[in-house]
Write a protein that holds these residues in place. Structure first.
Motif: not given
Length: 125
Positions: A94-114
């Motif tokens: 997990v890493a801190a990433q910037y978004g609409a409300r500021g910094w947050a813990d985030a994780l990323y993955f691909h769905d079944s369509d990429g």
């Protein structure tokens, strides 16, 4: 203020996609009067699944509370779905990433369509 009502996500097979989102994020599929199978994000927002192979992968960033964030992370691990702390990283972290409300813990993955799915929480550990 404008708020998102719905978005349309191109998927090869709406049923397969709905099952994937049910398993990984706990989203419920519904079919009302809409011609689409829809995934309910909140009482006032859905993702409509358009049965059309995607041309370009989309990026969806979703936020949730800490408990659900950790539950999603555990589910991804249990299902063996590669994930990581950046849009192009699948290192299980997990890493801190910037978004609409500021910094947050985030994780990323691909769905079944990429499509690149981001789940984030603004709540501290």
């Amino acid at each position: 203020m404008l708020r998102l009502d719905h978005l349309i996500l191109r998927v090869a097979d709406p049923t397969t996609s709905a099952e994937f989102y049910q398993r990984t994020l706990g989203l419920i599929a519904e079919r009302g009067e809409s011609p689409f199978l829809a995934l309910r994000l909140s009482e006032d927002c859905v993702i409509d699944l358009l049965p059309q192979a995607p041309h370009d992968p989309a990026h969806l960033a979703l936020h949730t509370d800490r408990a659900r964030f950790e539950a999603v992370r555990a589910t991804l691990r249990a299902l063996g779905i590669a994930h990581g702390g950046g849009p192009f990283v699948r290192d299980g972290r997990v890493a801190a990433q910037y978004g609409a409300r500021g910094w947050a813990d985030a994780l990323y993955f691909h769905d079944s369509d990429g499509h690149n799915i981001e789940v984030r929480t603004y709540e501290p550990c």
